[in-house]
Scaffold this motif. Structure first.
Motif, short mmCIF file in Angstrom:
data_model
loop_
_atom_site.label_atom_id
_atom_site.label_comp_id
_atom_site.label_asym_id
_atom_site.label_seq_id
_atom_site.Cartn_x
_atom_site.Cartn_y
_atom_site.Cartn_z
N VAL A 76 0.87 -1.18 0.00
CA VAL A 76 0.00 0.00 0.00
C VAL A 76 0.91 1.23 0.00
CG1 VAL A 76 -1.71 1.27 1.36
CG2 VAL A 76 -1.85 -1.23 1.20
N ASN A 77 0.65 2.14 -0.93
CA ASN A 77 1.46 3.36 -1.00
C ASN A 77 0.90 4.40 -0.05
OD1 ASN A 77 3.16 2.41 -3.04
ND2 ASN A 77 1.64 2.91 -4.61
N VAL A 78 1.71 4.79 0.91
CA VAL A 78 1.28 5.77 1.92
C VAL A 78 2.14 7.03 1.76
CG1 VAL A 78 1.00 6.26 4.38
CG2 VAL A 78 0.63 3.93 3.53
N THR A 79 1.49 8.13 1.43
CA THR A 79 2.21 9.40 1.26
C THR A 79 2.04 10.24 2.53
OG1 THR A 79 1.75 9.33 -1.09
CG2 THR A 79 2.39 11.47 -0.19
N VAL A 80 3.15 10.77 3.02
CA VAL A 80 3.09 11.63 4.21
C VAL A 80 3.74 12.96 3.85
CG1 VAL A 80 3.84 11.94 6.61
CG2 VAL A 80 3.21 9.65 5.78
N THR A 81 2.99 14.04 4.00
CA THR A 81 3.57 15.37 3.76
C THR A 81 4.04 15.95 5.09
OG1 THR A 81 1.64 16.79 4.11
CG2 THR A 81 1.79 15.69 1.96
N GLY A 82 4.99 16.86 5.02
CA GLY A 82 5.54 17.41 6.27
C GLY A 82 6.33 16.35 7.01
N ALA A 83 6.94 15.44 6.24
CA ALA A 83 7.57 14.25 6.81
C ALA A 83 8.73 14.57 7.74
CB ALA A 83 8.04 13.34 5.68
N ALA A 84 9.37 15.73 7.55
CA ALA A 84 10.51 16.07 8.40
C ALA A 84 10.08 16.82 9.66
CB ALA A 84 11.51 16.91 7.62
N GLY A 85 8.80 17.03 9.82
CA GLY A 85 8.31 17.77 10.99
C GLY A 85 8.17 16.89 12.20
N GLN A 86 7.69 17.51 13.26
CA GLN A 86 7.53 16.81 14.55
C GLN A 86 6.56 15.64 14.46
OE1 GLN A 86 7.39 18.19 18.52
NE2 GLN A 86 6.24 19.91 17.67
N ILE A 87 5.39 15.89 13.87
CA ILE A 87 4.40 14.81 13.79
C ILE A 87 4.94 13.72 12.86
CG2 ILE A 87 2.07 14.20 13.01
CD1 ILE A 87 1.12 16.94 13.94
N GLY A 88 5.55 14.15 11.76
CA GLY A 88 6.12 13.18 10.81
C GLY A 88 7.06 12.22 11.52
N TYR A 89 7.88 12.76 12.40
CA TYR A 89 8.88 11.92 13.08
C TYR A 89 8.21 10.91 14.02
CZ TYR A 89 13.45 10.72 14.97
OH TYR A 89 14.59 10.04 15.33
N ALA A 90 7.08 11.31 14.58
CA ALA A 90 6.37 10.39 15.48
C ALA A 90 5.47 9.42 14.72
CB ALA A 90 5.52 11.21 16.46
#
Ligand code: NAI
Length: 327
Positions: free
Chosen positions: A4-18
């Protein structure tokens, strides 16, 4: 089975890291589903996202079949099955609401277009970046070929916060609390509703039996929890927001437990007098990858005024982005 392809934007941010490590560990889609991650960042943060990708590699997650980092929205959303839109423009000092909406329009319009152009036919979108409901509306309006219902915004953190507050008030465990609802906007006007909530077979509102506590303690504590976390931690909620994003997609795809429901901000179909089309939080059940609004709840006067106030704010936000030509 293809991952499944999961795209995450803001990946380098705080939420992205968690968030990313939990997605890769199987918490999002279950222990039998391989995932391939696409991390979208702005050019200045691509290097940081690549660092996170290196750490993801180093976890040797058996369910993670690939990671791609890019600053190109077209590439990031190409073939995406799930999109978590976390990156957004925060409000900075002195920023007017119109400036905030405009800056976010500059992010969510092109992302909606890229989803429209290349996402998989089963794409499911969760907007986390604030103002989440209205950002979701902007992206949706620029993706006319994607069913409108696939664009949702996150009120699951508010839902989880409300359950936690109620469990401490009543001295019961969180698992004893079912059918809580968040209505309206993910903002200070949101309305956490316990009038249909079940606690071990009894009505939560009857056990609490104190409208003053609801009005003056419970509702403001839930609504202002984000500010309280910033005050205490010196940074905004990240791990709990990531956890809520996982819960939202997990339940949407895999279903809500029998006898319970959850809260999702979804395009209104006009239920409960919420104007059609605005992305407002409702109690929903999910089954077979589809959500449906829980129907037939009796809305008392206490709830009605609060739902109406939050919905009025959403209508105002919609009208403001319309006036700015963003939708
Ligand atoms: P952050 O500032 O740590 O990270 C945001 C990231 O987004 C940054 O790395 C930035 O470079 C990136 N970004 C900005 N524009 C982008 C674009 N056009 N494309 C891709 N990436 C982009 O912020 P944090 O703490 O991770 O929070 C993210 C958002 O989530 C904020 O808008 C915050 O208000 C919201 N939020 C929403 C919650 C909810 O319950 N709905 C709860 C908590 C936070």
């Amino acid at each position: 089975m293809a991952p499944v392809n999961v795209t995450v934007t803001g990946a380098a941010g705080q939420i992205g890291y968690a968030l990313l490590f939990r997605i890769a560990s199987g918490a999002l889609l279950g222990p039998d589903t391989q995932v391939s991650l696409r991390l979208l960042e702005i050019p200045q943060a691509v290097k940081a996202a690549e660092g996170t990708a290196m750490e993801l590699d180093d976890c040797a997650f058996p369910l993670l079949s690939g990671i791609e980092v890019t600053d190109d929205a077209k590439k990031a959303f190409d073939g995406a099955n799930v999109a978590l839109l976390v990156g957004a423009r925060p409000r900075t000092k002195g920023m007017e609401r119109g400036d905030l909406l405009e800056a976010n329009g500059g992010i969510f319009k092109p992302q909606g277009e890229a989803i429209n152009a290349g996402a998989a036919s089963d794409i499911r979108v969760l907007v986390v970046g604030n103002p989440a409901n209205t950002n979701a509306l902007i992206a949706q309006q620029h993706a006319p070929d994607v069913p409108a219902a696939r664009f949702t915004a996150m009120t699951r953190l508010d839902h989880n916060r409300a359950i936690s507050q109620l469990s401490s008030k009543l001295g019961v465990s969180v698992g004893d609390i079912k059918r809580l609802a968040i209505w309206g906007n993910h903002s200070a006007t949101q309305y956490p509703d316990v009038f249909h909530t079940d606690v071990n077979g009894k009505s939560a509102a009857d056990i609490v039996n104190d409208e003053t506590w609801l009005a003056e303690s419970f509702i403001p504590t839930v609504a202002k929890r984000g500010a309280a976390i910033i005050e205490a931690r010196g940074a905004s909620s990240a791990a709990s927001a990531a956890n809520a994003a996982i819960d939202h997609i997990h339940d949407w795809v895999l279903g809500t437990p029998a006898g319970d429901w959850t809260s999702m901000a979804i395009p209104s179909d006009g239920s409960y007098g919420v104007p059609e089309g605005i992305i407002s939080s409702f109690p929903v059940t999910c089954q077979g990858g589809e959500y449906s609004i829980v129907q037939g709840l009796e809305i008392n006067e206490f709830s009605r005024t609060r739902i109406d106030a939050s919905v009025a704010e959403l209508v105002e936000e919609r009208d403001a982005v319309r006036a700015l030509g963003l939708i």
